[in-house]
Scaffold this motif. Structure first.
Motif, PDB file in Angstrom:
ATOM      1  N   ASN A 340      -1.281   4.377  -0.497  1.00  0.00           N
ATOM      2  CA  ASN A 340      -1.001   3.583  -1.696  1.00  0.00           C
ATOM      3  C   ASN A 340      -0.307   2.267  -1.352  1.00  0.00           C
ATOM      4  OD1 ASN A 340      -1.757   4.909  -4.398  1.00  0.00           O
ATOM      5  ND2 ASN A 340      -0.998   6.616  -3.164  1.00  0.00           N
ATOM      6  N   TYR A 341       0.568   2.311  -0.349  1.00  0.00           N
ATOM      7  CA  TYR A 341       1.283   1.093   0.064  1.00  0.00           C
ATOM      8  C   TYR A 341       0.289   0.048   0.571  1.00  0.00           C
ATOM      9  CZ  TYR A 341       4.537  -1.971   2.501  1.00  0.00           C
ATOM     10  OH  TYR A 341       5.244  -3.072   2.922  1.00  0.00           O
ATOM     11  N   LEU A 342      -0.623   0.493   1.444  1.00  0.00           N
ATOM     12  CA  LEU A 342      -1.594  -0.452   2.009  1.00  0.00           C
ATOM     13  C   LEU A 342      -2.518  -0.989   0.916  1.00  0.00           C
ATOM     14  CD1 LEU A 342      -2.705  -1.870   4.493  1.00  0.00           C
ATOM     15  CD2 LEU A 342      -4.149   0.116   4.931  1.00  0.00           C
ATOM     16  N   MET A 343      -2.960  -0.106   0.026  1.00  0.00           N
ATOM     17  CA  MET A 343      -3.851  -0.545  -1.059  1.00  0.00           C
ATOM     18  C   MET A 343      -3.135  -1.607  -1.911  1.00  0.00           C
ATOM     19  SD  MET A 343      -5.951   1.786  -3.772  1.00  0.00           S
ATOM     20  CE  MET A 343      -4.584   2.325  -4.768  1.00  0.00           C
ATOM     21  N   GLU A 412       1.910   6.335  10.426  1.00  0.00           N
ATOM     22  CA  GLU A 412       1.957   4.881  10.605  1.00  0.00           C
ATOM     23  C   GLU A 412       3.243   4.322  10.008  1.00  0.00           C
ATOM     24  OE1 GLU A 412       0.100   3.465  12.575  1.00  0.00           O
ATOM     25  OE2 GLU A 412      -1.575   4.878  12.716  1.00  0.00           O
ATOM     26  N   SER A 413       3.852   3.402  10.744  1.00  0.00           N
ATOM     27  CA  SER A 413       5.096   2.800  10.260  1.00  0.00           C
ATOM     28  C   SER A 413       4.794   1.695   9.242  1.00  0.00           C
ATOM     29  CB  SER A 413       5.867   2.197  11.431  1.00  0.00           C
ATOM     30  OG  SER A 413       5.128   1.107  11.955  1.00  0.00           O
ATOM     31  N   MET A 414       5.842   1.324   8.506  1.00  0.00           N
ATOM     32  CA  MET A 414       5.690   0.249   7.523  1.00  0.00           C
ATOM     33  C   MET A 414       5.306  -1.065   8.224  1.00  0.00           C
ATOM     34  SD  MET A 414       8.392  -0.442   4.585  1.00  0.00           S
ATOM     35  CE  MET A 414       8.468  -1.987   3.735  1.00  0.00           C
ATOM     36  N   GLU A 415       5.836  -1.261   9.431  1.00  0.00           N
ATOM     37  CA  GLU A 415       5.523  -2.508  10.166  1.00  0.00           C
ATOM     38  C   GLU A 415       4.023  -2.557  10.485  1.00  0.00           C
ATOM     39  OE1 GLU A 415       8.062  -0.392  11.076  1.00  0.00           O
ATOM     40  OE2 GLU A 415       9.565  -1.664  10.111  1.00  0.00           O
ATOM     41  N   THR A 416       3.469  -1.427  10.905  1.00  0.00           N
ATOM     42  CA  THR A 416       2.029  -1.391  11.205  1.00  0.00           C
ATOM     43  C   THR A 416       1.226  -1.684   9.944  1.00  0.00           C
ATOM     44  OG1 THR A 416       2.392   0.212  12.948  1.00  0.00           O
ATOM     45  CG2 THR A 416       0.155   0.057  12.100  1.00  0.00           C
ATOM     46  N   LEU A 417       1.606  -1.041   8.843  1.00  0.00           N
ATOM     47  CA  LEU A 417       0.851  -1.233   7.600  1.00  0.00           C
ATOM     48  C   LEU A 417       0.948  -2.685   7.148  1.00  0.00           C
ATOM     49  CD1 LEU A 417       1.873   2.049   5.736  1.00  0.00           C
ATOM     50  CD2 LEU A 417      -0.252   1.593   6.959  1.00  0.00           C
ATOM     51  N   ASP A 418       2.139  -3.286   7.295  1.00  0.00           N
ATOM     52  CA  ASP A 418       2.303  -4.696   6.915  1.00  0.00           C
ATOM     53  C   ASP A 418       1.416  -5.589   7.782  1.00  0.00           C
ATOM     54  OD1 ASP A 418       4.032  -4.382   4.807  1.00  0.00           O
ATOM     55  OD2 ASP A 418       5.839  -4.469   6.055  1.00  0.00           O
TER      56      ASP A 418
END
Ligand SMILES: *Cc1c(COP(=O)(O)O)cnc(C)c1O
Length: 467
Positions: A340-343, A412-418
């Motif tokens: 959901n964060y990535l979307m 996956e970390s937040m940094e990777t997703l960002d």
């Protein structure tokens, strides 16, 4: 890069084989090779460099982001591999006396018990070697059930159009006629289409929930009730359990049998066809048809020898025990959160196929984007390769035009997703400014755009000497 055969130089060699320490015997002449074996000839350091170069050309979950939707390419903790390589597990033989394999049988029993608890099933087999093999086994259970009751008019299996391709293939392999039903506007099972398809000839329904669009079907209890009311059974494709493990159970949703891909959700790496396990679970009334772990004397169907890929089960049990009762649902929640964060971070660029909260994966539909820019989902996927990111699943599910399906997974970390979101946003802009450049991607990979039809239909899988 060159093949090892192309690097071969006549007469070069290295002695890496120890001297033969058993008596030589002569074979009958007609069993002997008529010409010499054409092996590559290289020195040890060149062999070493060759394989090191091959290693560098491989991309796996330990190299970077690998969001292959539906496939759950997630990090496999090292401890699972360590436990599975213990000699007590690797140095056993399936025909060893029972007294010497008690520990291994306990592994199978415990893993079965925990996975039954996670899925809401009563019994489980680890015999099938992969997901599709598990489906085949599970649907045969359904077939046996109807047959045993003398209910042979049930010849059809219902499969929604969002299903994984293996579902209709399985039903057909088991001798059933496949009835495809369309999805509704919101990506779920169309209840009217389901009702219209159900009848006295319905053997069962095959369903994935959350489905391959990453959507949890809220009508699931109604769906399974309708199938049961018509006399059919419900099969759950649990290849990917990442969104729901420890949270909701297929057994409570009304499913009668299921398969799990231990090589997706439960710690065995996959891709490239390595050993897997398509564990099949069922409710008590089907358990007599399950394969037993012995090859002889079983009442149930046999789909593979012995207990299947045992070491995969060792990894799954280790994974379950290390995560525990709290860790399993936490992994599921994080998988859903990450998707959901990535979307959400892509908002205003590529459009999701369905505007709603997703489960462990989401699908982008690039139909309109392609009309505007001429850049296709394939071009975006190829451009990701240049930026060190593995492409998501493409052109699946079939019902979404120009689909890109992302499954970030829980580790996956937040940094990777960002970072991934930034790259995708950059590609979205690039497509509007320089579409031609994207149509030529990848620009930095060994292989750019192979002829995919030729590669699939006429693959060259081995080297052949020029005569
Ligand atoms: C991967 C997958 C399968 C097939 O599993 P294999 O091990 O590749 O045979 C079936 N259904 C779904 C939803 C999947 O994601």
């Amino acid at each position: 890069m060159k093949l090892i055969f192309e690097k071969s130089v006549n007469g070069r060699s290295c002695t890496i084989l120890p001297k033969c320490d058993v008596k030589q015997t002569c074979l009958d002449e007609d069993l002997e090779r008529q010409s010499s074996l054409d092996l590559p000839q290289l020195g040890e350091s060149d062999i070493s460099r060759h394989y090191t170069e091959l290693c560098k050309n491989v991309y796996g979950v330990n190299d970077g982001f690998y969001p292959l939707g539906s496939c759950t390419m997630k990090y496999n903790p090292r401890i699972d591999e360590q436990i599975a390589s213990m000699p007590a597990f690797t140095d056993i033989h399936p025909l060893a006396p029972e007294a010497s394999t008690e520990g291994c049988r306990e592994v199978l029993d415990l893993a079965g018990k925990y996975l039954c608890e996670i899925t809401g099933m009563d019994d489980m087999t680890f015999q099938p070697a992969a997901g599709a093999h598990g489906e085949f086994t599970g649907v045969l259970l359904i077939k046996q059930y109807h047959k045993a009751r003398g209910d042979e008019k049930r010849t059809k299996i219902i499969v929604p159009d969002s299903a994984h391709g293996t579902n209709p293939a399985t039903a057909a392999m088991c001798g059933f006629q496949v009835v495809n039903i369309s999805s509704s506007e919101d990506g779920c099972v169309d209840l009217d289409a389901l009702k219209a398809a159900l009848g006295e000839d319905t053997a069962g329904l095959m369903l994935t929930n959350p489905n391959t669009l990453g959507i949890f079907d809220e009508n699931i209890l109604e769906i399974t009730r309708l199938v049961h009311e018509a006399g059919g059974l419900c099969y759950y494709d649990g290849a990917n359990l990442n969104a729901v493990m420890g949270i909701v159970r297929p057994g409570d949703m009304g499913f009668d049998c299921i398969h799990l891909n231990l090589h997706k959700t439960f710690a065995t790496p996959h891709g490239g066809g390595g050993p897997g396990a398509g564990a099949v679970g069922c409710k008590a009334f089907l358990k007599d048809y399950l394969p037993s772990s012995a090859i002889m004397g079983s009442k149930g169907i046999q789909v593979r020898s012995f207990s299947g890929n045992f070491l995969v089960v060792v990894k799954a049990l280790t994974y379950i025990l290390t995560l525990g009762r709290e860790g399993i649902p936490e992994a599921a929640r994080n998988a859903v959160l990450n998707a959901n964060y990535l979307m959400k971070r892509l908002e205003g660029t590529f459009e999701p196929a369905f505007e709603r909260i997703c489960m462990h994966e989401f699908v982008l539909g690039l139909g309109r984007f392609k009309e505007q820019t001429g850049v296709s989902a394939l071009d975006v996927a190829k451009s990701l390769i240049d930026r060190g990111i593995h492409p998501p699943t493409m052109y699946f599910p079939l019902i979404v035009h120009e689909a890109l399906m992302f499954e970030p997974t829980e580790t996956e970390s937040m940094e990777t997703l960002d970072h991934v979101a930034d790259v995708l946003r950059e590609l979205y802009e690039l497509a509007h400014k320089d579409p031609e450049y994207m149509k030529g991607a990848p620009h930095n990979a060994q292989i750019g755009r192979p002829d995919e039809v030729q590669a699939a239909r006429n693959p060259i899988l081995r080297w052949k000497a020029d005569d």
